[in-house]
Design a protein around this motif. Structure first.
Motif, mmCIF file in Angstrom:
data_model
loop_
_atom_site.group_PDB
_atom_site.id
_atom_site.type_symbol
_atom_site.label_atom_id
_atom_site.label_comp_id
_atom_site.label_asym_id
_atom_site.label_seq_id
_atom_site.Cartn_x
_atom_site.Cartn_y
_atom_site.Cartn_z
ATOM 1 N N THR A 228 0.838 -1.190 0.000
ATOM 2 C CA THR A 228 0.000 0.000 0.000
ATOM 3 C C THR A 228 0.879 1.248 0.000
ATOM 4 O O THR A 228 2.093 1.182 0.222
ATOM 5 N N THR A 229 0.254 2.395 -0.233
ATOM 6 C CA THR A 229 1.001 3.650 -0.233
ATOM 7 C C THR A 229 1.646 3.906 1.133
ATOM 8 O O THR A 229 2.792 4.366 1.211
ATOM 9 N N ALA A 230 0.918 3.589 2.202
ATOM 10 C CA ALA A 230 1.487 3.774 3.543
ATOM 11 C C ALA A 230 2.725 2.903 3.731
ATOM 12 O O ALA A 230 3.750 3.361 4.272
ATOM 13 N N ARG A 231 2.653 1.656 3.288
ATOM 14 C CA ARG A 231 3.822 0.782 3.387
ATOM 15 C C ARG A 231 4.937 1.253 2.457
ATOM 16 O O ARG A 231 6.132 1.081 2.749
ATOM 17 N N GLY A 232 4.561 1.850 1.328
ATOM 18 C CA GLY A 232 5.573 2.409 0.439
ATOM 19 C C GLY A 232 6.371 3.511 1.105
ATOM 20 O O GLY A 232 7.600 3.556 1.012
ATOM 21 N N TRP A 233 5.675 4.417 1.806
ATOM 22 C CA TRP A 233 6.383 5.479 2.539
ATOM 23 C C TRP A 233 7.275 4.894 3.629
ATOM 24 O O TRP A 233 8.391 5.380 3.858
ATOM 25 N N LEU A 234 6.815 3.833 4.282
ATOM 26 C CA LEU A 234 7.635 3.176 5.301
ATOM 27 C C LEU A 234 8.898 2.594 4.664
ATOM 28 O O LEU A 234 9.995 2.702 5.234
#
Length: 455
Positions: A228-234
């Motif tokens: 997900t985008t959130a995991r991408g930022w992580l």
């Protein structure tokens, strides 16, 4: 009739196709080509060198320009799709592995073997003409080119290894998900702890598998919607953050590509620092995915990607040949390159790139036919021959080592000068012998009756 206009190409594209994945594949190879054209140079005394070694201030550029992790990411996406399709069409497991690996190997090896045939021929001509034995700059450059240019095949060997492991790693992903990635990352870090903590240097070679398989595994997660985008930022924050700490406080060099003369390379074998950079840049691809999907929905933009895709692999294989031909040609007519890093050097890059693009385009036009396989009416699974899967697995291992040996020791089969590989000196003829054995084994897994080509 093949669609030609932007609107026709867009209309012919399946609605569920991940256009960003296709763009990453083409774009990552293009960045590699441009990066090599920028980095490789010949010094006035006839030495092949790397601009990053001459101008260390350029080395941080590799934190974003080292894009091979993206190719393994999209490779994982593609392999997941292929395996799922194969399972739907052929529910029985027997022969499925051989069919999968045979198809992937053929896709990689056809253009690779054409490339090797040309470079072996060039080596034979250079030896028979006495060029490689000539004293001075000309002889040294010829000998170095016969080793340096085929080095790009390391990628083919490693990627072929990822293909060989893909069915197993896909099964592990289905059971454990992102836990497989975390386990591979932990093991890769442990390898570096042992390697740099006084353990045997040879143990570092385990990371040729662990690092690239971890990045390839992210492709399965991408395919299943886990990134997900959130995991991408992580991934961006943790990946690039860990890389920065590793470079600042660890035994790792700044450059994420190998440089001549450096005591430690982040590439050979790959290190935890390179893995962190790879996770970071893959995370960046995840974060950009929604915005790029909107951009690529435009027919004209998508047409550029579709038009470039069939030529990307061929351009990758031949771009260094074009570079050496142009640099040696300029040297032969007495045109020396400006000092690396000077204003004249930077200003001359666009003109040099334009010339290289033309020469590479000519080579691509000649050799792209080897990168275009036939479509068939069947996937070629062999019925009633239970041994084909084990033989295909053995051929994968042999081909992997054969290609890696050739990429490291070069193609000068007549000169046959030994080069160190893993534990000792190896001659080019030995690398080709291993490669030939792998091809022979793989050929033995083919169906007795080949499927008919589609008309």
């Amino acid at each position: 009739m093949t669609p030609r206009s932007a609107s026709e190409i867009a209309a012919a594209t399946p609605a569920d196709r991940d256009r960003w994945v296709d763009t990453l594949r083409v774009g990552s190879l293009l960045v590699v080509v441009l990066g090599h054209w920028l980095m490789v140079a010949i010094t006035p005394d006839g030495q092949i060198t790397n601009a990053l070694a001459v101008v260390p201030a350029l080395q941080p550029l590799t934190w974003l320009l080292q894009v091979m992790p993206l190719f393994f990411l999209v490779g994982g996406v593609a392999h997941a799709h292929t395996l799922e399709s194969l399972e739907r069409r052929r529910p029985q497991a027997r022969g499925r592995y051989a069919a999968f690996f045979r198809a992937r190997a053929a896709r990689l090896l056809r253009p690779t073997l054409a490339f090797l045939a040309v470079w072996v021929a060039l080596g034979v001509v250079a030896d028979l003409s006495g060029l490689t034995s000539r004293p001075g700059d000309a002889g040294r450059l010829a000998r170095d080119a016969l080793v340096m240019v085929p080095q790009l095949l390391w990628f083919v060997g490693i990627y072929l290894g990822a293909c060989a492991f893909a069915p197993l790693m896909r099964d592990l992903h289905r059971r454990w998900g992102l836990g497989v990635v975390l386990a591979l990352v932990a093991l890769a870090c442990l390898v570096d702890v042992v390697r740099f903590g006084g353990g045997p240097e040879l143990v570092g070679n385990l990371n040729f598998a662990l690092v690239w398989l971890a990045l390839h595994q992210l492709g399965f997660a991408w395919r299943d919607g886990l990134l997900t985008t959130a995991r991408g930022w992580l991934m961006v924050v943790v990946g690039f953050g860990a890389m920065g700490l590793a470079v600042a406080w660890g035994p790792y060099p700044v450059s994420m590509v190998g440089l001549p003369g450096e005591a430690v390379s982040n590439m050979a074998p790959p290190t935890a620092a390179l893995l962190a950079q790879g996770i970071g840049i893959c995370g960046l691809a995840v974060v950009l995915r929604p915005a790029m999907a909107r951009v690529l929905a435009r027919p004209r933009v998508w047409r550029v990607v579709v038009s470039a895709a069939p030529f990307a692999m061929t351009a990758f294989l031949w771009h260094l040949t074009a570079l050496m031909a142009v640099l040696l040609g300029l040297r032969a007519v007495g045109l020396e390159q400006p000092a690396i890093g000077s204003w004249a050097w930077w200003l001359s890059r666009p003109l040099l790139f334009a010339v290289l693009a033309v020469v590479t385009a000519v080579l691509v036009a000649v050799f792209v036919r080897f990168d275009q396989g036939r479509r068939t009416a069947d996937d070629g699974i062999v019925e009633g021959r239970p041994w084909v899967d084990p033989v295909a697995a053995v051929s994968a291992g042999v081909l992997f080592f054969g290609i890696l040996v050739v990429s490291i020791v070069g193609v000068d089969v007549l000169g046959n000068r030994p080069v160190f590989f893993l534990v000792g000196d190896v001659v080019p003829a030995a690398g080709f012998a291993v490669l030939a054995l792998g091809l022979l084994l793989l050929r033995g897994t083919r169906p007795r009756h080949q499927p008919l080509p589609l008309t």
